[in-house]
Design an enzyme around this catalytic site. Structure first.
Site, PDB file in Angstrom:
ATOM      1  N   ASP A   9       0.838  -1.202   0.000  1.00 23.72           N
ATOM      2  CA  ASP A   9       0.000   0.000   0.000  1.00 23.72           C
ATOM      3  C   ASP A   9       0.874   1.254   0.000  1.00 23.72           C
ATOM      4  OD1 ASP A   9      -2.318   1.473   0.018  1.00 23.72           O
ATOM      5  OD2 ASP A   9      -2.731   1.168   2.152  1.00 23.72           O
ATOM      6  N   ASN A  57     -10.579  -2.841  -6.405  1.00 24.56           N
ATOM      7  CA  ASN A  57      -9.752  -1.929  -7.217  1.00 24.56           C
ATOM      8  C   ASN A  57     -10.336  -1.643  -8.601  1.00 24.56           C
ATOM      9  OD1 ASN A  57      -6.505  -3.035  -5.914  1.00 24.56           O
ATOM     10  ND2 ASN A  57      -7.811  -1.332  -5.250  1.00 24.56           N
TER      11      ASN A  57
END
Ligand code: FPP
Length: 228
Positions: A9, A57
């Site tokens: 991340d 996503n």
């Protein structure tokens, strides 16, 4: 440690801090993937699982999704020889049918070419922990409907046998970069007894010292699996 899993991340924040487009952060994140694979080889870690693209996503802007898929195809083309040199088998975990045809073809090619190796790089693509559990439930339901399986016979082992990669042991350690304290739908079933390690370092900046710090923290933990 046998199995390390990573939530990569912070690519977007890394890019933003430099006034760059988010896709530049993902490109830099791809470089980190290359490095981390080497650290894992040096640390003799057999399984490395990377959360590269979640089912959620797909909600990102079209340009970012396209750029990530392109990056994946370029990464596979560029790294195939490195996977051979290091004798690493590539595997995919997730709803691969959601991926664009070029990405599916590139993945299949590298998966087949590296299928004989012991060490594994597992890319989670269009992956969701809940989606995986739902897909496992569907698999079980089909076997029940066909009369092959009795509902009473389902135990944890039977259930786990219907997950995406049933032969892969649960992760020992899950690392998350960029400081967020959540699992974000990653390996929900498999994470039951995993140790968690969160570092504020953004994924593109994650280096060997950070990797070693994560492993050292893991070595300090006392894993009891519910025992004493
Ligand atoms: C999280 O950062 C990262 C992703 C959603 C994509 C991960 C992809 C890579 C590291 C590169 C490609 C991978 C391979 C295997 C070649 P974010 O965009 O959520 O960052 P932010 O939270 O700072 O916005």
């Amino acid at each position: 440690m046998e199995h390390l899993a990573i939530i990569m991340d912070g690519n977007g924040r890394w890019a933003k801090a430099r006034g760059l487009p988010r896709t530049e952060g993902h490109r830099a994140g791809g470089e980190t993937v290359r490095r981390v694979l080497q650290y894992c080889r040096d640390a003799n870690i057999r399984y490395l699982t990377l959360y590269a693209f979640s089912v959620e996503n797909w909600k990102r802007p079209r340009e970012e999704v396209d750029a990530l898929m392109k990056l994946l195809v370029a990464y596979l083309a560029g790294e195939e020889s490195m996977l051979h040199q290091n004798q690493v088998r590539l595997r995919v975990m997730g709803r691969r049918e959601d991926l664009p045809p070029e990405a599916r073809a590139a993945l299949q090619h590298v998966e087949e070419a590296t299928a004989g190796y012991e060490r594994q790089l597992i890319l989670c693509l269009s992956y969701g922990g809940r989606a995986e559990i739902v897909d496992a439930a569907k698999g079980l339901a089909k076997r029940i409907a066909s009369g092959e399986l009795q509902p009473e016979a389902i135990d944890e082992q039977t259930f786990a046998g219907h997950l995406y990669l049933p032969d892969v042991p649960d992760p020992d350690l899950i690392v998350r970069t960029s400081g967020e304290l959540r699992l974000s739908n990653f390996l929900l079933w498999q994470a039951s007894y995993a140790e968690l390690y969160v570092t504020p370092v953004l994924w593109p900046d994650f280096g060997e010292a950070d990797f070693k710090a994560a492993l050292a923290a893991f070595e300090q933990r006392n894993r009891r699996y519910g025992g004493v």
